[in-house]
Scaffold this active site. Structure first.
Site, PDB file in Angstrom:
ATOM      1  N   HIS A  99       0.960  -1.197   0.094  1.00  0.00           N
ATOM      2  CA  HIS A  99       0.057  -0.162  -0.287  1.00  0.00           C
ATOM      3  C   HIS A  99       0.897   1.258   0.155  1.00  0.00           C
ATOM      4  CE1 HIS A  99      -2.223  -3.085   2.462  1.00  0.00           C
ATOM      5  NE2 HIS A  99      -3.458  -2.427   1.805  1.00  0.00           N
ATOM      6  N   ASP A 102       2.141   2.007   3.462  1.00  0.00           N
ATOM      7  CA  ASP A 102       3.289   0.885   4.046  1.00  0.00           C
ATOM      8  C   ASP A 102       4.856   1.745   3.713  1.00  0.00           C
ATOM      9  OD1 ASP A 102       1.086  -0.642   4.302  1.00  0.00           O
ATOM     10  OD2 ASP A 102       1.375  -1.969   2.437  1.00  0.00           O
ATOM     11  N   ASP A 305     -10.727 -11.666   9.905  1.00  0.00           N
ATOM     12  CA  ASP A 305      -9.599 -11.886   8.915  1.00  0.00           C
ATOM     13  C   ASP A 305      -8.272 -12.285   9.524  1.00  0.00           C
ATOM     14  OD1 ASP A 305      -8.679 -12.179   6.222  1.00  0.00           O
ATOM     15  OD2 ASP A 305      -8.574  -9.885   6.009  1.00  0.00           O
ATOM     16  N   ASP A 337      -0.695 -12.401   1.791  1.00  0.00           N
ATOM     17  CA  ASP A 337      -1.258 -11.509   2.544  1.00  0.00           C
ATOM     18  C   ASP A 337      -1.545 -12.372   3.881  1.00  0.00           C
ATOM     19  OD1 ASP A 337      -2.686  -9.595   3.553  1.00  0.00           O
ATOM     20  OD2 ASP A 337      -4.226  -9.270   2.120  1.00  0.00           O
TER      21      ASP A 337
END
Ligand code: XLS
Ligand code: NI
Ligand code: NI
Length: 437
Positions: A99, A102, A305, A337
């Protein structure tokens, strides 16, 4: 400086190796499905988990011991770039994903934030030029900052829409500069909490407007990477608009976006939506939009998640089976991820975790390839639908019958169904997993 000085390059040592810092199944040069494993699987390191996540949870502070913990500000961002490339190269991988937030800290203005980004992007570009590491995808974080409290492209506040557009504009420029092979949209806060304050139809139109503008801008700057939408049913919002593959496909069709997007399917998001990972891959595949994968797994005992590194061979096998049927992931890849558990806080755990995920997919790939080669499931499935190959079935498929003729036929015919043989097939799958793959 060396950040992971206790870990050397991870090599393939084969299934008999007892070395936890070696690959048992992932042999980059081995040909599976007519391609080198490395070229087929395209594993990617997720910056946000591996370089950023610190182990914070709602009940406790950071636990992760990281060699860059002593730095702050742009120095921290720079140290992370150095560490990222060392880790990716030591794992022998070729891809990563991030991202915008990040890689560089937010400044007090958008201009300052973008300047920070430019500094880090040029460092990343230098590292990419001197290694064979490439960018699988990048994305914009439009969910962490409080300005996105009510969403980004679906915010009721037009100023937030504009800010998000500015952010994606910059991210597309970065994608172009770094040759990112895909660009991801995960609608972190694109959803709603209650219909009492929400114009859902209008929010969806705005989301579509946003995507159309992104397509136009990519065209304008000559960015040719594949756009991906990453469905997720809930968390952070209660109702996410891109709930699952099927709802994302419906949205893409309705708003004339289907030719411009594919999907990035995440295992843990599939299970949160009440589906299996392979179901989501199958839905994407049959609509021709299977683009990339966020490789992880959830925990059926926990309802969120959890983003665990994938170790369930059953799931990786069935996922790879879908990917093989799709002819591979093309410009996509298998992006981890995934994060180490809060209790797995040592830097070496990052290596154990990636090895676990990589080997699980490599083994699943080999099993799925053998299953495909032997045509075990295909043959069973072909037979199961064989009544559509002749007689009335062929008439149905060929479009030469209608309700009246079918009703007449049904009058005269006693129905005899056949077993679906689930248990037999599961046991064959186990045999491939354990012995034949
Ligand atoms: C969160 C998502 C996120 C995307 C990228 O659940 O998986 O990490 O992959 O924004
Ligand atoms: Ni994801
Ligand atoms: Ni996720």
């Amino acid at each position: 400086m060396e950040y992971f000085s206790t870990v050397a390059k991870i090599e393939f040592e084969g299934p008999q190796s007892q070395n936890p810092l070696a690959y048992k199944y992932y042999n980059p040069d081995e040909i599976v499905c007519g391609k080198r494993m490395e070229d087929y699987l395209r594993f990617s390191v997720a910056y946000w988990h591996t370089l950023i996540a610190d182990g914070t949870d709602p009940f406790g502070a950071a636990t992760m011991q990281r060699p860059w913990n002593g730095y702050s500000g742009l120095d921290l961002s720079k140290a992370r770039v150095e560490a990222a490339f060392e880790l990716i190269e030591k794992l022998g991988l070729k891809y990563f994903a991030f991202h915008d937030r990040d890689i560089a800290p937010e400044g007090t203005t958008l201009a300052e934030t973008n300047r920070n980004l430019e500094i880090i992007v040029s460092k990343i570009r230098e590292y990419m030029a001197s290694t064979s590491v490439k960018l699988l995808w990048n994305t914009a974080n439009m969910f962490s900052h409080p300005r996105f409290v009510h969403g980004a492209a679906t915010s009721p506040n037009a100023d937030v829409f504009a800010y998000a557009a500015g952010q994606v504009k910059k991210s597309l420029e970065i994608a172009k500069e770094l040759g990112s092979e895909n660009y991801v949209f995960w609608g972190g806060r694109e959803g709603y909490e209650t219909l009492l304050n929400t114009d859902m139809g209008f929010e969806l139109e705005n989301l579509a407007r946003f995507y159309h503008m992104a397509i136009e801008y990519a065209k304008e700057i000559g960015y040719k990477g594949q756009f991906l939408i990453e469905p997720k049913p809930k968390e952070p919002t209660k109702h996410q608009y891109d709930y699952d593959a099927a709802s994302a496909v419906a949205f893409l069709y309705k708003y004339g976006l289907i030719d411009h997007f594919k999907l990035n399917i995440e295992a843990n998001h599939a299970t949160l939506a009440g589906h299996t990972f392979e179901h989501e891959l199958r839905v994407s595949r049959i609509y021709g939009v299977l683009g990339s994968v966020d490789a992880n797994q959830g925990d059926s005992l926990l309802g969120w998640d959890t983003d665990e590194f994938p170790t369930d061979l059953y799931s990786t096998t069935l996922a790879m089976y879908e990917i093989i049927q799709n002819g591979g992931l093309h410009s996509g890849g298998l992006n981890f991820d995934s994060k180490t558990r809060r209790g797995s806080f040592e830097a070496t755990d990052l290596f154990y975790a990636h090895i676990a995920g990589i080997d699980s997919f490599a083994k699943g790939f080999k099993v799925a390839a053998k299953l495909t080669e032997d045509g075990v499931l295909e043959e069973f499935i072909r037979n199961r639908y064989s009544s559509y190959g002749t007689g009335i079935g062929a008439d149905i498929v060929g479009g030469t019958t209608d309700f009246k003729k079918l009703a007449e036929y049904a009058e005269k015919r006693a129905i005899a169904n056949e077993s679906g043989r689930q248990e037999m097939l599961k046991s064959i799958l186990n045999q491939y997993l354990i012995e034949l793959g």
